[in-house]
Write a protein that holds these residues in place. Structure first.
Motif, PDB file in Angstrom:
ATOM      1  N   PRO A   1     -33.071  55.612  17.380  1.00  0.00           N
ATOM      2  CA  PRO A   1     -33.910  54.430  17.118  1.00  0.00           C
ATOM      3  C   PRO A   1     -34.041  53.521  18.336  1.00  0.00           C
ATOM      4  CG  PRO A   1     -32.444  54.818  15.276  1.00  0.00           C
ATOM      5  CD  PRO A   1     -32.003  55.754  16.359  1.00  0.00           C
TER       6      PRO A   1
ATOM      7  N   LEU B   1     -36.207  55.184  20.926  1.00  0.00           N
ATOM      8  CA  LEU B   1     -37.597  55.216  20.503  1.00  0.00           C
ATOM      9  C   LEU B   1     -38.247  53.845  20.684  1.00  0.00           C
ATOM     10  CD1 LEU B   1     -39.377  57.425  19.477  1.00  0.00           C
ATOM     11  CD2 LEU B   1     -38.777  56.810  17.129  1.00  0.00           C
TER      12      LEU B   1
ATOM     13  N   ARG C   1     -41.334  53.153  23.009  1.00  0.00           N
ATOM     14  CA  ARG C   1     -42.555  52.551  22.454  1.00  0.00           C
ATOM     15  C   ARG C   1     -43.047  51.452  23.376  1.00  0.00           C
ATOM     16  NH1 ARG C   1     -43.372  52.427  16.797  1.00  0.00           N
ATOM     17  NH2 ARG C   1     -43.513  54.585  16.114  1.00  0.00           N
TER      18      ARG C   1
ATOM     19  N   LEU D   1     -43.205  45.185  19.172  1.00  0.00           N
ATOM     20  CA  LEU D   1     -43.183  46.185  20.241  1.00  0.00           C
ATOM     21  C   LEU D   1     -44.474  46.143  21.054  1.00  0.00           C
ATOM     22  CD1 LEU D   1     -41.458  49.138  18.409  1.00  0.00           C
ATOM     23  CD2 LEU D   1     -40.522  47.669  20.181  1.00  0.00           C
TER      24      LEU D   1
ATOM     25  N   ARG E   1     -31.694  45.541  26.723  1.00  0.00           N
ATOM     26  CA  ARG E   1     -30.664  44.653  26.195  1.00  0.00           C
ATOM     27  C   ARG E   1     -30.667  44.655  24.674  1.00  0.00           C
ATOM     28  NH1 ARG E   1     -27.497  40.972  29.076  1.00  0.00           N
ATOM     29  NH2 ARG E   1     -26.301  40.840  27.182  1.00  0.00           N
ATOM     30  N   VAL E   2     -31.815  44.347  24.118  1.00  0.00           N
ATOM     31  CA  VAL E   2     -31.874  44.052  22.685  1.00  0.00           C
ATOM     32  C   VAL E   2     -32.078  45.310  21.848  1.00  0.00           C
ATOM     33  CG1 VAL E   2     -33.063  42.736  20.920  1.00  0.00           C
ATOM     34  CG2 VAL E   2     -32.775  41.782  23.205  1.00  0.00           C
ATOM     35  N   VAL E   3     -32.961  46.162  22.297  1.00  0.00           N
ATOM     36  CA  VAL E   3     -33.343  47.305  21.464  1.00  0.00           C
ATOM     37  C   VAL E   3     -32.376  48.471  21.654  1.00  0.00           C
ATOM     38  CG1 VAL E   3     -35.162  48.987  21.038  1.00  0.00           C
ATOM     39  CG2 VAL E   3     -35.739  46.599  21.426  1.00  0.00           C
TER      40      VAL E   3
ATOM     41  N   GLY F   1     -29.485  48.141  23.180  1.00  0.00           N
ATOM     42  CA  GLY F   1     -28.158  47.599  22.941  1.00  0.00           C
ATOM     43  C   GLY F   1     -27.203  47.757  24.108  1.00  0.00           C
TER      44      GLY F   1
END
Lengths: 200, 268
Positions: free
Chosen positions: A36, A39, A43, A130, A147-149, A151
């Motif tokens: 995830p 992806l 994206r 996105l 960073r965020v997506v 992690g």
């Protein structure tokens, strides 16, 4: 959340180890935990080609799994580098600036609040977030996504992007702020109206 | 909800070290990255972060894509691709710690030492192994230069290649002895490497950098033979150098090291 993220990374690290030992189920676990984020990152980078690029990346990840050394967070970084290289290859091939939004403009419009199911709204918000990130300057978009997506922690983001930590930190903050401003302008929040100092 | 995202991803105290300064939002509290936006900017960053988290959690996994990845994994595993593969630098994502950085330095030092020792070993043995096929070294033009007996010592043949260039005309015995000292210095196991000027001098005397090892091997072999008669201890040790054999410029360090194992040897 901090605890659970750490726990998740520990779980991921253990699964990677077992997968390296040949455990197929462990590899499936790794896939489900990592895909995830990859992806979402892809994206933002390549838009609709994200699934294809991710598939290519996983072929390489599967092949080179034995070479990897590190923990769960390290594995996220390692796989992100592989995915990134694939994405940049694609971008080079099609010579498209990655910050151009790959999405149709209809996704950028406000949802009709009330006549949209919560589920659809959330999907829309997902797509929109996105899509908006794809409009950021590339260095900001990548820093935010990693960073965020994905992690990653700060040093890992810096390593993936081949930049200094300070530069990456600045880019991530600016990107997030700009993104938040856009979201606030469009009224896209977590489904419940949210007021931000008159930003709407 | 909105605040737990990025901070939740931080990993305190796990060797990556700089988490405190690493927090993206931490920079809003006073870093150079903080624009004068202040509170509103932070809120918007939070908002964006939360939206992105939802975005990722909303991404579904395609079973077909997963099956393809697993099939690739199986294929690679069954082909043995996961065993006995080298971890390249880009595959090593273990946390950087001070100990690991230190170990890099140690590894580098070991590598340099290995190269030095390897070079020394080559210089020492370079003149001795595999006798050259041609059995008539005296026919070479360099033969008249040789001062000792005309015998075909074991060191002689191996050094044959470098001799044309190395026995540069005009090398006086004193100079040759100086070169010899340099050679010993360069070749001493565990000794310091020559400084650049000395290396240059040696290269000139040898007739080129590529000839230094052969040149040195020949010099040392000759010196050994010459002293073998004088210092007649059968051990072949070089400790038996008489005081008059030491070139005037020879450093005290070299001399001390050469005679170290057997201080009384010089009296013999």
């Amino acid at each position: 959340m901090g605890q659970s993220a750490r726990a998740a990374d520990e779980q991921l690290g253990a699964a990677v180890l077992r997968a390296q030992g040949g455990d197929e189920q462990a590899f499936e676990t790794v896939y489900r935990m990592v895909q995830p984020g990859l992806l979402g990152y892809l994206r933002g980078l390549v838009g609709d080609d994200a699934e294809d690029v991710a598939g290519d990346a996983w072929l390489e990840i599967s092949r080179d799994l034995g070479r990897f050394k590190g923990d769960g967070t390290g594995f996220r970084g390692w796989s992100a580098v592989i995915a990134r290289h694939r994405a940049l290859d694609l971008l080079r091939r099609r010579k498209v600036r990655p910050q151009q939004s790959p999405y149709g403009s209809e996704l950028l419009e406000l949802p009709g609040a009330g006549d949209t199911s919560a589920e659809a709204l959330e999907t829309l918000a997902t797509e929109r977030a996105l899509a908006l990130i794809a409009e950021l300057p590339r260095d900001q978009a990548e820093a935010v996504l990693l960073r965020v997506v994905v992690g990653l922690d700060g040093p890992s983001v810096a390593r993936v992007l081949g930049k200094r930590q300070g530069a990456v930190r600045t880019a991530a903050y600016r990107g997030l702020k700009r993104l938040g401003t856009r979201l606030a302008e469009q009224g896209v929040t977590d489904g419940t109206p949210r007021t931000l100092g008159g930003a709407r | 909800m909105s605040g737990d995202g990025m901070r939740g991803r931080e990993r305190e105290g796990e060797g990556r070290g700089v988490d405190e300064g690493e927090r993206v939002r931490g920079s809003a509290a006073g870093g150079a990255a903080c624009p004068p936006g202040g509170r509103a900017g932070e809120d918007r960053a939070d908002l964006a972060e939360a939206a992105l988290h939802r975005a990722v959690s909303g991404l579904a996994i395609d079973p077909a894509a997963q099956a393809a990845a697993v099939a690739a994994f199986r294929g690679a595993r069954d082909a043995g691709a996961h065993r006995a593969v080298r971890t390249r630098r880009r595959d090593d994502w273990r946390p950087r710690t001070a100990a690991r950085r230190h170990s890099w330095r140690v590894a580098l030092g070991a590598l340099l030492a290995g190269l030095t020792l390897g070079g020394a070993a080559f210089a020492v043995t370079g003149g001795r192994p595999d006798p050259a096929p041609e059995p008539t070294p005296p026919t070479t033009p360099a033969a008249p230069d040789r001062q000792s007996d005309g015998g075909e010592g074991e060191g002689e043949d191996g050094a044959g290649n470098g001799r044309h260039a190395s026995t540069a005309p005009g090398r006086t015995p004193d100079q040759a002895r100086s070169d010899e000292a340099l050679c010993r210095s360069a070749g001493r196991v565990g000794g310091k490497a020559l400084d650049a000027p000395a290396r240059q001098r040696l290269a000139e005397a040898a007739g080129g950098r590529g000839h230094v090892q052969a040149y040195c091997a020949r010099l040392l072999a000759e010196a050994d033979r010459g002293r073998g008669a004088a210092a007649s201890d059968g051990q072949g040790h070089r400790g038996g150098i008489g005081p008059d054999d030491v070139p005037p410029h020879r450093s005290a360090q070299n001399e001390g090291a050469a005679q170290g194992p057997d201080p009384k040897g010089s009296g013999r």
